[in-house]
Design a protein around this motif. Structure first.
Motif, mmCIF file in Angstrom:
data_model
loop_
_atom_site.group_PDB
_atom_site.id
_atom_site.type_symbol
_atom_site.label_atom_id
_atom_site.label_comp_id
_atom_site.label_asym_id
_atom_site.label_seq_id
_atom_site.Cartn_x
_atom_site.Cartn_y
_atom_site.Cartn_z
ATOM 1 N N ALA A 10 -6.314 66.373 35.504
ATOM 2 C CA ALA A 10 -4.474 66.392 35.899
ATOM 3 C C ALA A 10 -3.900 64.748 36.712
ATOM 4 O O ALA A 10 -2.876 65.021 36.253
ATOM 5 N N GLN A 11 -4.884 64.056 37.254
ATOM 6 C CA GLN A 11 -4.282 62.729 36.977
ATOM 7 C C GLN A 11 -4.295 61.961 35.915
ATOM 8 O O GLN A 11 -2.759 61.311 35.588
ATOM 9 N N THR A 12 -4.578 62.194 34.225
ATOM 10 C CA THR A 12 -4.075 62.004 33.823
ATOM 11 C C THR A 12 -2.578 62.151 32.919
ATOM 12 O O THR A 12 -1.766 62.070 32.820
ATOM 13 N N VAL A 13 -2.532 63.608 33.369
ATOM 14 C CA VAL A 13 -0.733 63.916 32.788
ATOM 15 C C VAL A 13 0.144 63.804 34.209
ATOM 16 O O VAL A 13 1.211 63.511 33.377
ATOM 17 N N ALA A 107 -6.560 55.805 21.308
ATOM 18 C CA ALA A 107 -5.989 55.582 22.078
ATOM 19 C C ALA A 107 -7.315 53.971 21.871
ATOM 20 O O ALA A 107 -8.059 53.946 21.617
ATOM 21 N N LYS A 108 -6.844 52.805 21.598
ATOM 22 C CA LYS A 108 -7.634 51.260 21.683
ATOM 23 C C LYS A 108 -8.618 51.494 22.576
ATOM 24 O O LYS A 108 -8.315 51.876 23.695
ATOM 25 N N ASP A 109 -9.440 50.619 22.324
ATOM 26 C CA ASP A 109 -10.349 50.613 23.329
ATOM 27 C C ASP A 109 -10.196 50.038 25.087
ATOM 28 O O ASP A 109 -10.594 50.422 26.446
ATOM 29 N N SER A 110 -9.371 49.128 24.448
ATOM 30 C CA SER A 110 -8.731 47.928 26.118
ATOM 31 C C SER A 110 -7.980 49.140 26.298
ATOM 32 O O SER A 110 -7.364 49.091 28.033
ATOM 33 N N ASP A 111 -7.151 50.011 26.109
ATOM 34 C CA ASP A 111 -6.021 50.743 26.594
ATOM 35 C C ASP A 111 -6.104 51.855 27.654
ATOM 36 O O ASP A 111 -6.322 52.799 28.943
ATOM 37 N N ILE A 112 -7.478 52.007 26.834
ATOM 38 C CA ILE A 112 -8.921 53.524 27.414
ATOM 39 C C ILE A 112 -9.601 52.079 28.635
ATOM 40 O O ILE A 112 -9.530 53.178 29.753
ATOM 41 N N GLU A 113 -9.504 51.033 28.552
ATOM 42 C CA GLU A 113 -10.112 50.902 30.318
ATOM 43 C C GLU A 113 -9.212 50.784 31.117
ATOM 44 O O GLU A 113 -9.128 50.589 32.178
ATOM 45 N N ALA A 114 -8.072 50.237 30.837
ATOM 46 C CA ALA A 114 -6.878 50.417 31.854
ATOM 47 C C ALA A 114 -6.224 51.531 32.027
ATOM 48 O O ALA A 114 -5.940 52.045 33.338
ATOM 49 N N ARG A 115 -6.511 52.774 31.707
ATOM 50 C CA ARG A 115 -6.283 53.961 31.717
ATOM 51 C C ARG A 115 -7.091 54.505 32.980
ATOM 52 O O ARG A 115 -6.467 54.923 34.170
ATOM 53 N N ASP A 116 -8.164 54.057 32.704
ATOM 54 C CA ASP A 116 -9.666 54.816 33.489
ATOM 55 C C ASP A 116 -9.734 53.430 34.890
ATOM 56 O O ASP A 116 -9.517 54.478 35.952
ATOM 57 N N ALA A 117 -8.985 52.246 34.264
ATOM 58 C CA ALA A 117 -8.411 52.024 36.562
ATOM 59 C C ALA A 117 -7.804 52.335 37.135
ATOM 60 O O ALA A 117 -7.285 52.668 38.135
ATOM 61 N N LYS A 118 -6.084 52.775 35.888
ATOM 62 C CA LYS A 118 -4.996 53.509 36.967
ATOM 63 C C LYS A 118 -5.772 54.641 37.377
ATOM 64 O O LYS A 118 -5.370 55.357 38.528
ATOM 65 N N LEU A 119 -6.777 55.612 36.342
ATOM 66 C CA LEU A 119 -7.121 56.461 36.937
ATOM 67 C C LEU A 119 -7.992 56.796 38.421
ATOM 68 O O LEU A 119 -8.029 57.575 39.070
ATOM 69 N N SER A 120 -8.669 55.567 38.557
ATOM 70 C CA SER A 120 -9.344 55.330 39.439
ATOM 71 C C SER A 120 -8.649 54.961 40.709
ATOM 72 O O SER A 120 -8.318 55.530 41.990
ATOM 73 N N LEU A 121 -7.367 54.378 40.112
ATOM 74 C CA LEU A 121 -6.251 53.824 41.647
ATOM 75 C C LEU A 121 -5.994 55.317 41.742
ATOM 76 O O LEU A 121 -5.549 55.121 43.178
ATOM 77 N N ALA A 122 -5.288 55.562 40.850
ATOM 78 C CA ALA A 122 -4.596 57.208 41.076
ATOM 79 C C ALA A 122 -5.296 58.158 41.754
ATOM 80 O O ALA A 122 -4.910 58.905 43.089
ATOM 81 N N GLN A 123 -6.528 58.092 41.365
ATOM 82 C CA GLN A 123 -7.302 59.419 42.552
ATOM 83 C C GLN A 123 -7.979 58.722 43.811
ATOM 84 O O GLN A 123 -7.592 59.139 45.176
ATOM 85 N N TYR A 124 -7.821 57.255 43.958
ATOM 86 C CA TYR A 124 -7.732 56.825 45.257
ATOM 87 C C TYR A 124 -6.959 57.000 46.186
ATOM 88 O O TYR A 124 -7.205 57.315 47.514
ATOM 89 N N ALA A 125 -5.347 56.665 45.562
ATOM 90 C CA ALA A 125 -4.378 57.319 46.473
ATOM 91 C C ALA A 125 -4.054 58.765 46.901
ATOM 92 O O ALA A 125 -3.266 58.679 48.217
#
Length: 154
Positions: A10-13, A107-125
Motif C-alpha cells: 500500500a505504501q509503495t502504491v 528496478a536496479k539495486d540502487s533504486d530498490i535501496e532508495a525505494r526501501d528508504a522512502k517506504l521506511s520514511l512513509a511508514q514512519y509518517a
C-alpha cells in the motif's frame, strides 16, 4: 508478516502514484484488502483520483514515467531511461498500472535501496500521524518538520 507485506504494498502504491505516504486510515483500508488483484484495483483507483490528476503525472506517458521514478526512487529520469520505459510500455502493450509494476519488478539495486528508504520514511509518517505526532495533508509544517509533503519541483 502478511500484514507487513500488505502495508508495504500500500505504501509503495501511494508513494509511486500520489507521491506521498498513506494516511493511517488509507493504510488500514488498503492493507486489509491487499492481494495481487486488489493491489491492481488500488492502483487504478488512485490513478483516477483528483489528487493524482492534480499531480500532473497523468499529463502524458512521459510524465507518468518521470513521476514514478521520482516518487519511488528519489531521482530524476534521464531522457534515455524515459524513452526506454515508454518503449517497454508500447512493446508489452501495458497501461500505466502495468508499466508501474514492470518498473518495480525491474528496478536496479540502487533504486530498490532508495525505494526501501522512502517506504521506511512513509511508514514512519503514517505511524506518527496515527499517534497524533504528525499531521499530514496540506498544512504548513513547522520548522524542522521530519516529513515534508513530497512533490516534484518543476
Amino acid at each position: 508478516m502478511q500484514q507487513q507485506i500488505a502495508e508495504s504494498t500500500a505504501q509503495t502504491v501511494y508513494l509511486a502514484i500520489l507521491g506521498r505516504p498513506a494516511t493511517p486510515g488509507e493504510l488500514d483500508l488498503w492493507s486489509a484488502r491487499i492481494t495481487t488483484p486488489s493491489a491492481r484495483y488500488m492502483t487504478k483507483k488512485l490513478m483516477k483520483s483528483e489528487e493524482y490528476r492534480q499531480s500532473g503525472a497523468d499529463a502524458s506517458d512521459k510524465s507518468f514515467v518521470q513521476a514514478v521514478i521520482f516518487n519511488l526512487f528519489d531521482r530524476e529520469a534521464d531522457a534515455s531511461e524515459t524513452a526506454s520505459w515508454l518503449d517497454v510500455k508500447s512493446a508489452r502493450d501495458l497501461g500505466n498500472g502495468g508499466l508501474f509494476r514492470a518498473m518495480l519488478a525491474e528496478a536496479k539495486d540502487s533504486d530498490i535501496e532508495a525505494r526501501d528508504a522512502k517506504l521506511s520514511l512513509a511508514q514512519y509518517a503514517t505511524d506518527a500521524a496515527r499517534d497524533g505526532r504528525y499531521m499530514p495533508e496540506d498544512r504548513i509544517p513547522p520548522a524542522g518538520a521530519v516529513w515534508p509533503r513530497m512533490r516534484r519541483q518543476s
